[in-house]
Scaffold this active site. Sequence first.
Site, PDB file in Angstrom:
ATOM      1  N   ARG A 155     -61.549  21.097   5.169  1.00  0.00           N
ATOM      2  CA  ARG A 155     -60.300  20.354   5.399  1.00  0.00           C
ATOM      3  C   ARG A 155     -60.359  19.591   6.717  1.00  0.00           C
ATOM      4  O   ARG A 155     -59.352  19.502   7.420  1.00  0.00           O
ATOM      5  CB  ARG A 155     -59.091  21.290   5.376  1.00  0.00           C
ATOM      6  CG  ARG A 155     -58.869  21.977   4.042  1.00  0.00           C
ATOM      7  CD  ARG A 155     -58.535  20.949   2.964  1.00  0.00           C
ATOM      8  NE  ARG A 155     -58.085  21.583   1.740  1.00  0.00           N
ATOM      9  CZ  ARG A 155     -56.798  21.709   1.394  1.00  0.00           C
ATOM     10  NH1 ARG A 155     -55.863  21.249   2.172  1.00  0.00           N
ATOM     11  NH2 ARG A 155     -56.481  22.280   0.267  1.00  0.00           N
ATOM     12  N   ARG A 204     -53.865  16.693   7.442  1.00  0.00           N
ATOM     13  CA  ARG A 204     -52.603  16.390   8.124  1.00  0.00           C
ATOM     14  C   ARG A 204     -52.639  16.571   9.630  1.00  0.00           C
ATOM     15  O   ARG A 204     -51.805  16.037  10.341  1.00  0.00           O
ATOM     16  CB  ARG A 204     -51.486  17.259   7.542  1.00  0.00           C
ATOM     17  CG  ARG A 204     -50.980  16.732   6.228  1.00  0.00           C
ATOM     18  CD  ARG A 204     -50.040  17.708   5.586  1.00  0.00           C
ATOM     19  NE  ARG A 204     -50.749  18.953   5.284  1.00  0.00           N
ATOM     20  CZ  ARG A 204     -50.220  19.956   4.621  1.00  0.00           C
ATOM     21  NH1 ARG A 204     -48.978  19.907   4.230  1.00  0.00           N
ATOM     22  NH2 ARG A 204     -50.928  21.046   4.365  1.00  0.00           N
ATOM     23  N   ARG A 215     -51.694   8.307   5.249  1.00  0.00           N
ATOM     24  CA  ARG A 215     -50.797   8.971   4.300  1.00  0.00           C
ATOM     25  C   ARG A 215     -49.362   8.485   4.393  1.00  0.00           C
ATOM     26  O   ARG A 215     -48.582   8.640   3.446  1.00  0.00           O
ATOM     27  CB  ARG A 215     -50.862  10.484   4.502  1.00  0.00           C
ATOM     28  CG  ARG A 215     -52.007  11.139   3.778  1.00  0.00           C
ATOM     29  CD  ARG A 215     -51.773  11.283   2.272  1.00  0.00           C
ATOM     30  NE  ARG A 215     -50.994  12.481   1.975  1.00  0.00           N
ATOM     31  CZ  ARG A 215     -49.726  12.487   1.619  1.00  0.00           C
ATOM     32  NH1 ARG A 215     -49.069  11.360   1.513  1.00  0.00           N
ATOM     33  NH2 ARG A 215     -49.097  13.608   1.370  1.00  0.00           N
ATOM     34  N   ASP A 217     -59.519  15.941  -4.301  1.00  0.00           N
ATOM     35  CA  ASP A 217     -58.878  17.248  -4.349  1.00  0.00           C
ATOM     36  C   ASP A 217     -59.438  18.010  -5.542  1.00  0.00           C
ATOM     37  O   ASP A 217     -59.826  17.394  -6.541  1.00  0.00           O
ATOM     38  CB  ASP A 217     -57.355  17.115  -4.476  1.00  0.00           C
ATOM     39  CG  ASP A 217     -56.673  18.472  -4.294  1.00  0.00           C
ATOM     40  OD1 ASP A 217     -56.635  18.965  -3.156  1.00  0.00           O
ATOM     41  OD2 ASP A 217     -56.215  19.058  -5.288  1.00  0.00           O
ATOM     42  N   TYR A 277     -54.600  27.502 -11.338  1.00  0.00           N
ATOM     43  CA  TYR A 277     -53.519  26.507 -11.254  1.00  0.00           C
ATOM     44  C   TYR A 277     -53.059  26.090 -12.648  1.00  0.00           C
ATOM     45  O   TYR A 277     -51.860  25.919 -12.902  1.00  0.00           O
ATOM     46  CB  TYR A 277     -53.977  25.268 -10.473  1.00  0.00           C
ATOM     47  CG  TYR A 277     -54.039  25.505  -8.980  1.00  0.00           C
ATOM     48  CD1 TYR A 277     -52.891  25.397  -8.199  1.00  0.00           C
ATOM     49  CD2 TYR A 277     -55.228  25.838  -8.357  1.00  0.00           C
ATOM     50  CE1 TYR A 277     -52.930  25.617  -6.835  1.00  0.00           C
ATOM     51  CE2 TYR A 277     -55.286  26.061  -6.985  1.00  0.00           C
ATOM     52  CZ  TYR A 277     -54.131  25.953  -6.228  1.00  0.00           C
ATOM     53  OH  TYR A 277     -54.180  26.177  -4.878  1.00  0.00           O
TER      54      TYR A 277
HETATM   55  O1  CP3 Z   1     -61.513  17.440   4.424  1.00  0.00           O
HETATM   56  C1  CP3 Z   1     -61.212  17.807   3.268  1.00  0.00           C
HETATM   57  O2  CP3 Z   1     -61.507  18.931   2.870  1.00  0.00           O
HETATM   58  C2  CP3 Z   1     -60.494  16.829   2.389  1.00  0.00           C
HETATM   59  C3  CP3 Z   1     -60.664  16.913   0.927  1.00  0.00           C
HETATM   60  C4  CP3 Z   1     -59.949  18.070   0.247  1.00  0.00           C
HETATM   61  C5  CP3 Z   1     -58.571  18.099  -0.163  1.00  0.00           C
HETATM   62  N1  CP3 Z   1     -58.376  19.237  -0.895  1.00  0.00           N
HETATM   63  C6  CP3 Z   1     -57.547  17.061   0.088  1.00  0.00           C
HETATM   64  C7  CP3 Z   1     -56.129  17.524   0.156  1.00  0.00           C
HETATM   65  C8  CP3 Z   1     -60.531  19.256  -0.204  1.00  0.00           C
HETATM   66  C9  CP3 Z   1     -61.946  19.752   0.012  1.00  0.00           C
HETATM   67  C10 CP3 Z   1     -59.530  19.968  -0.921  1.00  0.00           C
HETATM   68  C11 CP3 Z   1     -59.810  21.258  -1.607  1.00  0.00           C
HETATM   69  C12 CP3 Z   1     -58.715  22.021  -2.187  1.00  0.00           C
HETATM   70  N2  CP3 Z   1     -57.552  21.565  -2.755  1.00  0.00           N
HETATM   71  C13 CP3 Z   1     -58.736  23.417  -2.347  1.00  0.00           C
HETATM   72  C14 CP3 Z   1     -59.873  24.309  -1.944  1.00  0.00           C
HETATM   73  C15 CP3 Z   1     -59.922  24.507  -0.479  1.00  0.00           C
HETATM   74  C16 CP3 Z   1     -58.930  25.480   0.034  1.00  0.00           C
HETATM   75  O3  CP3 Z   1     -58.149  25.094   0.888  1.00  0.00           O
HETATM   76  O4  CP3 Z   1     -59.004  26.640  -0.395  1.00  0.00           O
HETATM   77  C17 CP3 Z   1     -57.535  23.807  -2.962  1.00  0.00           C
HETATM   78  C18 CP3 Z   1     -57.118  25.218  -3.300  1.00  0.00           C
HETATM   79  C19 CP3 Z   1     -56.804  22.628  -3.232  1.00  0.00           C
HETATM   80  C20 CP3 Z   1     -55.505  22.482  -3.926  1.00  0.00           C
HETATM   81  C21 CP3 Z   1     -54.488  21.887  -3.044  1.00  0.00           C
HETATM   82  N3  CP3 Z   1     -54.424  20.552  -2.726  1.00  0.00           N
HETATM   83  C22 CP3 Z   1     -53.429  22.539  -2.382  1.00  0.00           C
HETATM   84  C23 CP3 Z   1     -53.160  24.033  -2.471  1.00  0.00           C
HETATM   85  C24 CP3 Z   1     -52.705  21.570  -1.690  1.00  0.00           C
HETATM   86  C25 CP3 Z   1     -51.410  21.742  -0.955  1.00  0.00           C
HETATM   87  C26 CP3 Z   1     -51.500  22.656   0.190  1.00  0.00           C
HETATM   88  C27 CP3 Z   1     -52.021  22.000   1.439  1.00  0.00           C
HETATM   89  O5  CP3 Z   1     -52.989  22.502   2.029  1.00  0.00           O
HETATM   90  O6  CP3 Z   1     -51.443  20.994   1.831  1.00  0.00           O
HETATM   91  C28 CP3 Z   1     -53.378  20.324  -1.867  1.00  0.00           C
HETATM   92  C29 CP3 Z   1     -53.042  19.026  -1.267  1.00  0.00           C
HETATM   93  C30 CP3 Z   1     -54.133  18.404  -0.444  1.00  0.00           C
HETATM   94  N4  CP3 Z   1     -55.403  18.143  -0.843  1.00  0.00           N
HETATM   95  C31 CP3 Z   1     -54.019  17.953   0.887  1.00  0.00           C
HETATM   96  C32 CP3 Z   1     -55.257  17.399   1.264  1.00  0.00           C
HETATM   97  C33 CP3 Z   1     -55.643  16.772   2.573  1.00  0.00           C
HETATM   98  C34 CP3 Z   1     -52.741  18.099   1.691  1.00  0.00           C
HETATM   99  C35 CP3 Z   1     -52.352  17.023   2.595  1.00  0.00           C
HETATM  100  C36 CP3 Z   1     -51.529  15.927   2.059  1.00  0.00           C
HETATM  101  O7  CP3 Z   1     -50.577  16.177   1.295  1.00  0.00           O
HETATM  102  O8  CP3 Z   1     -51.812  14.809   2.484  1.00  0.00           O
END
Ligand code: CP3
Length: 348
Positions: free
Chosen positions: A28, A32, A41, A77, A154
């Site tokens: 990540r 944010r 964003r 994602d 999910y």
């Molecule tokens: O640097 C990076 O890793 C960016 C790429 C990336 C995102 N999601 C973008 C994203 C990666 C590698 C992920 C993986 C991801 N997504 C996982 C596995 C990693 C982990 O954290 O265990 C999971 C479970 C998800 C599913 C997901 N996507 C969730 C649970 C959420 C909401 C919760 C949160 O952390 O905000 C997302 C949204 C998401 N995906 C964001 C980002 C940057 C949130 C920020 C936004 O809304 O701009």
Amino acid sequence: MSGPAPSQPFLRACRREPTAYTPVWAMRQIGRYLPEYQAVRSRMSLLDLCKTPEAAAGVTVRTVDVLGVDAAIIFADILLLLEPLGVGLSYVKGEGPLIARPVRTLEQVRRLPDVDPAEGVPFVFETVRLARQGLDGRVPLIGFAGAPFTVASYLVEGQPSRAFLETKRLMRAEPEVWDGLMSRLAALTARYLNGQIAAGADAVQLFDSWIGCLSPADYRRYVLPYTRRVITSITGGVPVIHFGVGTAGLLEAMRDAGGDVIGLDWRVDLGQAWDRLGGGVAVQGNLDPVLLLSSPEEIRRGVRGVLDAAAGRPGHIFNLGHGILPETPWRHVVAMVEAVHEMSAARG
Ligand code: CP3
């Protein structure tokens, strides 16, 4: 356009070859907590950003420049693949990902369309191509996907979950539905990752973030065969990083499922975990992400602890034990990266 040299520390560490310093990146690392990302964003939603390859590749490349990390990760994602399945994926602020039409019956599994990722999520592959171009060989590019269990959780729950009651119920009570769903996801995920590799990803990471909710016996029976199927289908000889959270009881089973690199969370001692995994794999990890909220001195102490646990063994990729928290000051991430480079080089 030139690709990264195979001699780069991240790729060498994936192969357990010695490096002049320990390579580091952060799960990540785009997100944010980063002003650059917030600016992008503020103009588009998460899904729109993922579907705009120029913008998605841009945040990948700029993040590498800001942080000085040794690997880039594509901006996407793990749930993007679900959108073309027609289950109603959305991201709701403050709640996380939602699936409007969860999948829980054999009929629902059978009705899932047979999606070709090249048609369902073409923007991801374009993002990989553009990010690789933008990086111009500076650092390797990591592609990624969710592992079948975590994506299934999910799909079945329909929303983020703590106890995964529906998923576990389905898995145990309806093995035919479970096998149908996991087989579909395994095949789709393998094609998706191979597409990213064909587009230029230098390594891939499989996120099985929520497997920590399972007993070792359930993991081996209901998850391992499908994860193994994904990993053995990966082409191109690129390294595979296999990551999960809360996996202290599952490490040997995860290793048996496959992966050149096993990603560790912070709840285990990295040295002890590596001893359990044996010499056949590299490891990635495992600083507690919460530590990045503390002082630079404490961050340095934490970095030293992880490097001491790795004890200079070839094949360590420094990372956090899970993703960067949104509250993290971005300069603290830079401090971590600098500390890893400086302290590991001094060990040399
Ligand atoms: O640097 C990076 O890793 C960016 C790429 C990336 C995102 N999601 C973008 C994203 C990666 C590698 C992920 C993986 C991801 N997504 C996982 C596995 C990693 C982990 O954290 O265990 C999971 C479970 C998800 C599913 C997901 N996507 C969730 C649970 C959420 C909401 C919760 C949160 O952390 O905000 C997302 C949204 C998401 N995906 C964001 C980002 C940057 C949130 C920020 C936004 O809304 O701009």
